[in-house]
Motif scaffolding. Structure first.
Motif, PDB file in Angstrom:
ATOM      1  N   TRP A 186      34.047  34.669  61.604  1.00  0.00           N
ATOM      2  CA  TRP A 186      33.384  35.920  61.938  1.00  0.00           C
ATOM      3  C   TRP A 186      32.005  35.663  62.538  1.00  0.00           C
ATOM      4  CZ3 TRP A 186      29.050  38.679  60.461  1.00  0.00           C
ATOM      5  CH2 TRP A 186      29.016  40.015  60.880  1.00  0.00           C
ATOM      6  N   LEU A 187      31.244  34.737  61.922  1.00  0.00           N
ATOM      7  CA  LEU A 187      29.896  34.443  62.423  1.00  0.00           C
ATOM      8  C   LEU A 187      29.914  33.802  63.806  1.00  0.00           C
ATOM      9  CD1 LEU A 187      28.252  33.240  59.126  1.00  0.00           C
ATOM     10  CD2 LEU A 187      27.569  35.240  60.475  1.00  0.00           C
ATOM     11  N   GLY A 216      30.395  38.264  64.704  1.00  0.00           N
ATOM     12  CA  GLY A 216      29.099  38.279  64.031  1.00  0.00           C
ATOM     13  C   GLY A 216      28.062  37.358  64.635  1.00  0.00           C
ATOM     14  N   GLN A 237      36.670  35.406  56.050  1.00  0.00           N
ATOM     15  CA  GLN A 237      36.575  34.297  57.008  1.00  0.00           C
ATOM     16  C   GLN A 237      35.174  34.272  57.630  1.00  0.00           C
ATOM     17  OE1 GLN A 237      39.056  32.056  57.622  1.00  0.00           O
ATOM     18  NE2 GLN A 237      40.237  33.058  56.011  1.00  0.00           N
ATOM     19  N   ALA A 238      34.174  33.940  56.819  1.00  0.00           N
ATOM     20  CA  ALA A 238      32.778  34.021  57.278  1.00  0.00           C
ATOM     21  C   ALA A 238      32.513  33.153  58.499  1.00  0.00           C
ATOM     22  CB  ALA A 238      31.842  33.635  56.142  1.00  0.00           C
ATOM     23  N   HIS A 267      29.847  40.129  52.498  1.00  0.00           N
ATOM     24  CA  HIS A 267      29.985  40.865  53.757  1.00  0.00           C
ATOM     25  C   HIS A 267      31.466  41.111  54.036  1.00  0.00           C
ATOM     26  CE1 HIS A 267      25.725  40.351  54.680  1.00  0.00           C
ATOM     27  NE2 HIS A 267      25.859  39.117  54.213  1.00  0.00           N
ATOM     28  N   TYR A 326      28.845  34.154  51.450  1.00  0.00           N
ATOM     29  CA  TYR A 326      28.591  35.087  52.548  1.00  0.00           C
ATOM     30  C   TYR A 326      29.795  36.002  52.756  1.00  0.00           C
ATOM     31  CZ  TYR A 326      26.769  36.859  56.937  1.00  0.00           C
ATOM     32  OH  TYR A 326      26.294  37.692  57.923  1.00  0.00           O
ATOM     33  N   ALA A 327      30.987  35.420  52.766  1.00  0.00           N
ATOM     34  CA  ALA A 327      32.211  36.209  52.962  1.00  0.00           C
ATOM     35  C   ALA A 327      32.390  37.223  51.846  1.00  0.00           C
ATOM     36  CB  ALA A 327      33.421  35.293  53.046  1.00  0.00           C
ATOM     37  N   GLU A 331      32.943  42.740  56.213  1.00  0.00           N
ATOM     38  CA  GLU A 331      33.358  42.704  57.613  1.00  0.00           C
ATOM     39  C   GLU A 331      33.912  41.331  58.016  1.00  0.00           C
ATOM     40  OE1 GLU A 331      28.814  42.091  57.620  1.00  0.00           O
ATOM     41  OE2 GLU A 331      30.261  43.248  56.494  1.00  0.00           O
ATOM     42  N   CYS A 332      33.630  40.306  57.232  1.00  0.00           N
ATOM     43  CA  CYS A 332      34.147  38.954  57.510  1.00  0.00           C
ATOM     44  C   CYS A 332      35.625  38.826  57.168  1.00  0.00           C
ATOM     45  CB  CYS A 332      33.393  37.911  56.689  1.00  0.00           C
ATOM     46  SG  CYS A 332      31.665  37.752  57.114  1.00  0.00           S
TER      47      CYS A 332
END
Length: 105
Positions: free
Chosen positions: A78-79, A83, A74-75, A68, A64-65, A70-71
């Motif tokens: 961020w989520l 996020g 650090q998914a 994306h 995912y990181a 924008e993470c």
């Protein structure tokens, strides 16, 4: 049926991880299918060569990181922070829709 990613994984990963990495990817068919993608293989090859990094949830977060920016790598943080709206929308889709979507999302 898509070809097995096994030969590519064996070439990309340290030998000490082969058995556990393949077993853990097999546990989650969506991750196993994604492992055939060269971009996914590149991400997997960059993971720490220790078993905690190969837990299915951590694998998904690493992918995912990578997908994306924008993470900022650090998914999970961020989520759970900026996020969280995207995370809530994904849960809503899981509960209310039969439409297929990217398993990493």
């Amino acid at each position: 049926m898509s070809p097995s990613p096994t030969p590519h994984l064996l070439a990309a990963l340290p030998e000490a991880l082969w058995g556990d990495a393949l077993r853990r990817l097999h546990c989650v068919p969506e991750l196993w299918a994604l492992a055939a993608d060269p971009a996914v293989l590149a991400v997997l090859a960059q993971l720490k060569p220790d078993l905690p990094a190969w837990q299915p949830g951590r694998l998904a977060l690493a992918l995912y990181a990578d997908r994306h920016a924008e993470c900022a790598g650090q998914a999970e943080l961020w989520l759970l922070g900026p996020g969280r709206d995207r995370l809530a929308a994904a849960y809503t889709r899981l509960l209310t829709s039969d439409a297929a979507f990217d398993p990493i999302d």
